[in-house]
Design a protein around this motif. Structure first.
Motif, PDB file in Angstrom:
ATOM      1  N   SER A 190      58.856  34.462  52.705  1.00  0.00           N
ATOM      2  CA  SER A 190      58.781  33.496  51.926  1.00  0.00           C
ATOM      3  C   SER A 190      58.539  34.784  50.123  1.00  0.00           C
ATOM      4  N   GLY A 191      59.142  33.895  49.139  1.00  0.00           N
ATOM      5  CA  GLY A 191      59.410  34.736  48.024  1.00  0.00           C
ATOM      6  C   GLY A 191      57.877  34.661  47.469  1.00  0.00           C
ATOM      7  N   ASP A 192      56.633  33.689  47.751  1.00  0.00           N
ATOM      8  CA  ASP A 192      55.841  33.743  47.309  1.00  0.00           C
ATOM      9  C   ASP A 192      54.494  34.449  48.108  1.00  0.00           C
ATOM     10  N   GLU A 193      55.167  34.551  48.804  1.00  0.00           N
ATOM     11  CA  GLU A 193      54.191  35.513  50.277  1.00  0.00           C
ATOM     12  C   GLU A 193      55.187  36.635  49.874  1.00  0.00           C
ATOM     13  N   ALA A 194      55.318  36.919  49.432  1.00  0.00           N
ATOM     14  CA  ALA A 194      55.941  39.135  49.068  1.00  0.00           C
ATOM     15  C   ALA A 194      55.038  38.659  47.587  1.00  0.00           C
ATOM     16  N   ALA A 195      54.892  37.456  46.869  1.00  0.00           N
ATOM     17  CA  ALA A 195      54.570  38.245  45.445  1.00  0.00           C
ATOM     18  C   ALA A 195      52.524  38.254  45.597  1.00  0.00           C
ATOM     19  N   LEU A 196      52.431  38.144  46.897  1.00  0.00           N
ATOM     20  CA  LEU A 196      50.647  37.932  46.727  1.00  0.00           C
ATOM     21  C   LEU A 196      50.266  39.410  47.034  1.00  0.00           C
ATOM     22  N   PRO A 197      49.309  39.705  46.454  1.00  0.00           N
ATOM     23  CA  PRO A 197      48.825  41.114  45.433  1.00  0.00           C
ATOM     24  C   PRO A 197      48.796  41.608  47.654  1.00  0.00           C
ATOM     25  N   PRO A 206      45.943  36.427  49.022  1.00  0.00           N
ATOM     26  CA  PRO A 206      45.900  36.934  47.444  1.00  0.00           C
ATOM     27  C   PRO A 206      44.532  36.969  46.710  1.00  0.00           C
ATOM     28  N   ALA A 243      52.964  44.924  48.798  1.00  0.00           N
ATOM     29  CA  ALA A 243      54.182  46.207  48.674  1.00  0.00           C
ATOM     30  C   ALA A 243      54.151  47.304  49.508  1.00  0.00           C
ATOM     31  N   PRO A 290      49.184  38.304  54.475  1.00  0.00           N
ATOM     32  CA  PRO A 290      48.880  38.362  53.231  1.00  0.00           C
ATOM     33  C   PRO A 290      47.866  37.307  52.575  1.00  0.00           C
TER      34      PRO A 290
END
Length: 721
Positions: free
Chosen positions: A419-426, A655, A694, A653
């Protein structure tokens, strides 16, 4: 105040009445003997009597006695076992004659060596008292002195000695411990800082000195087992002194040729080598004389006897420090008898000996008989689906029905399901389960008899075996790996599965219809003592490195980050214990080696009772199911799904850069049960590594597994091979 009864006669009458009514039970040691003779675990006895496990433990330790109906049931059990397994008669062994050797001078090492604290002996000692030594034997033993105190080791000042706190439990037969490391000047470094003077200049002299004078060896780990043979570790200079080459020319066979002078010298002196010859781990022996074993194990360091993966940095230590490391391993696990994989397999047999003394009903003589709960003395062919493709049972029968594929996870989530939220985690944070295979071996019921074939049987989740069943209708969450396949993909049609895998399908609420099965009628928790000993060794070693069970999660993570720096020697012991677990499981299905092998031929590993691929499959199946259950519970409790899984390592993933940022805790700060929990015990988790999110996504796009590289290198898959 006097402890004497006011009426001694009344007390005696009461005692006699208790005996007549069956209220007096056998001594605690006899209770243990009877249970072990029958191959029963404490858990099995507790279940049969309807009590908790601590109650059985207390009864067997003499700390408590059963009451009321439990007393009568327990007494009946013990009486029944006593009829089946009477105690063998005790015989006083006659002291073996010993020829007085030449005088031996104890060696005092140079003042630049580290003193060795006491290394505890094995807690498992023979239940019968050791035979007293004859005066001649005591006179033959070389005296030994501890190394004097100094600030650092002469060659490796940064490597501290192994620190132990428990004093050694002495065995008069082995006053100098289980092993020694021989250096080129004749100094033999043992445990507890002792140094012996070894005058041997040939391998034959060394073997005879070890057996007659050294006082090396270790007591058996089980009452029906055998004492451990003494181990002599040869440094490069010691090997050269004995006429051994600095490198083995046979890189495939890893052994000296039969025409080598040392091999010829050994055979000329009427000593024998095992089938693996004179290699990095050479075993030299003669047939036993009565109850006395005549065998010495050699480990040749310049031939890579202590490989770097299993014994990191140990081969580069000073001889005294090598002795300390191996001595701690010998005390907590077993005296090394080869690679850690070989030692893991040997430990199974040492804790579950195949034979015991039984009384021949015809002659009344005590003879060797089968030990219940063991794998026996004869090899057993597996069922065709449990075998490997090259096994004779497959090749000679033309088996085409498929094979068990119970292996560790190698799975990466489809990027389209990220998901986008998962991919956005650092961050991507990796968790590793401590000795996952060891945790799976706990209370694991396995087959002890030959497999029997059944068609369309009912599924029994407590019967170990291999089941042909179609699980393709099971629809797991696509964000999780399938629990039924190593690569995490959905099954395609009928396939063979081990009992734990099929039972988990039932646990998930799915019906299972068995097409065929290979099952075993005789079962038992064969690996229980193996699990218990290795678990104790692992936890005790971690505790000495500062990682204890009482630490909070934050403290635990901090302790694990620096535990290897506390004592690199003890850290090497810890690595060897973990390698013993993995290697021991792998040896249960050892494949053929050598370029001359032909499919359908038997290979040496098949001739041992411990070649049991079905037991290996049971361990890995249970470990993989345990992993999936935690993954599923994590998803239910936190809504988080893994990015990848590799055997016992999972990447999430996150935070934050710590497991504390995504693991589930209740309002009081306590870890919720069912998911991943941090801690030092087998089956609990520790931090494996942290990388940017990333980085993980980039690897996934390349078709690579982030769990393999999360630590910063290339992980080794724990396939149990």
């Amino acid at each position: 105040m006097s402890n004497q009864p006011s009426d001694p006669l009344a007390a005696v009458d009461a005692l006699l009445a208790a005996v007549e009514s069956g209220q007096i039970l056998p001594a605690p040691a006899e209770r243990v003997r009877l249970r072990e003779a029958a191959g029963l675990t404490q858990a099995a006895v507790a279940q049969a009597l309807g009590v908790r496990l601590p109650s059985i433990q207390a009864w067997e330790e003499g700390r408590a006695e059963p009451r009321a109906e439990r007393l009568q049931a327990y007494r009946r059990l013990l009486e029944g076992l006593a009829q089946r397994y009477p105690a063998p008669p005790r015989h006083e062994p006659a002291p073996a004659p010993v020829t007085p050797p030449a005088p031996v001078t104890p060696r005092v090492p140079e003042s630049g060596q580290v003193p060795a604290p006491a290394v505890p002996e094995s807690p498992a000692v023979p239940e019968s008292p050791a035979a007293p030594e004859s005066p001649g034997a005591r006179a033959a033993r070389p005296s030994a002195r501890r190394a004097p105190a100094a600030a650092a080791s002469r060659s490796h000042p940064r490597r501290p000695a192994v620190k132990t706190t428990t004093p050694p439990a002495s065995d008069p037969r082995f006053p100098h411990g289980p092993l020694a490391v021989l250096d080129g000047d004749g100094s033999a470094y043992g445990v507890d800082g002792i140094v012996l003077d070894c005058p041997a200049t040939t391998v034959v002299d060394l073997v005879e000195w070890t057996l007659a004078e050294s006082g090396l060896g270790a007591p058996r780990l089980h009452r029906y087992g055998k004492d451990s043979d003494p181990l002599i570790v040869l440094t490069a200079s010691a090997a050269a002194r004995l006429g051994l080459p600095g490198r083995l020319e046979d890189r495939r066979g890893l052994r000296l040729p039969e025409d080598h002078p040392v091999v010829k010298q050994v055979t000329k002196a009427k000593w024998k080598l095992t089938r693996r010859g004179f290699g990095p781990w050479a075993r030299i022996y003669r047939p036993s004389e009565g109850n006395r074993r005549m065998c010495v194990q050699l480990a040749v360091l310049p031939w890579d006897a202590l490989d770097e993966r299993s014994w990191p940095g140990v081969a580069d230590l000073d001889p005294a420090d090598i002795a300390r490391v191996l001595g701690v391993y010998a005390q907590r696990v077993i005296t090394p008898r080869g690679s850690t994989a070989v030692s893991g397999l040997e430990l199974m047999t040492a804790l579950r000996p195949p034979t015991r003394a039984v009384q021949d009903r015809t002659t009344g003589q005590w003879v060797s008989g089968h030990h219940p709960g063991s794998l026996g003395t004869e090899p057993m062919d597996p069922a065709p689906p449990e075998a490997t493709a090259e096994h004779p049972v497959v090749v000679h029968t033309g088996w085409k029905g498929g094979f068990l594929d119970e292996e560790a996870y190698q799975w990466v989530r489809d990027l389209d399901l990220l998901s986008g939220d998962e991919a956005a985690l650092p961050y991507a944070v990796g968790l590793d389960l401590n000795t996952a295979f060891l945790a799976a071996a706990s209370r694991l019921t396995v087959g002890l008899s030959e497999p029997e074939h059944f068609t369309n049987p009912r599924f029994y989740p407590k019967v170990p075996g291999s089941w042909l069943v179609d699980l393709s209708h099971v629809e797991p969450d696509p964000r999780l790996p399938s629990p039924f396949t190593p690569d995490g993909t959905r099954p395609q049609g009928p396939a063979w599965y081990q009992t734990h895998t099929v039972a988990y399908a039932q646990e998930l609420g799915y019906d299972v219809e068995i097409l065929e099965a290979y099952l075993r009628r005789e079962t038992g928790a064969y690996l229980d003592p193996w699990h218990d000993r290795l678990k104790d060794a692992y936890v005790a070693t971690l505790a000495e490195l500062g990682v204890t069970k009482d630490l909070g999660d934050t403290e635990f993570l901090a302790a694990m980050e620096h535990h290897k720096e506390q004592d690199p020697a003890l850290a090497a012991v810890l690595a060897a214990i973990k390698a013993t677990v993995k290697g021991g499981v792998g040896k249960l299905r050892e494949r053929p080696q050598g370029k001359g092998y032909q499919e359908g031929d038997r290979w040496p590993a098949l001739e041992r009772p411990t070649w049991r691929p079905d037991i290996r499959a049971a361990v890995i199946s249970k470990a993989r199911v345990n992993m999936h259950r935690k993954l599923r519970n994590m998803a239910e409790m936190t809504g988080r799904y893994p990015l990848a899984v590799l055997s016992d390592c999972v990447v999430y993933p996150s935070p934050g850069a710590s497991p504390l940022d995504f693991l589930p805790y209740d309002a009081s700060g306590k870890a919720k049960p069912g998911g991943f929990r941090l801690g030092p015990s087998p089956g609990l988790a520790k931090l494996e590594g942290v990388q940017p999110m990333a980085w993980a996504v980039d690897l996934m796009e390349q078709g690579l597994n982030p769990a393999r590289h999360i630590k910063g290198g290339d992980a080794v898959l724990d396939e149990g091979e």
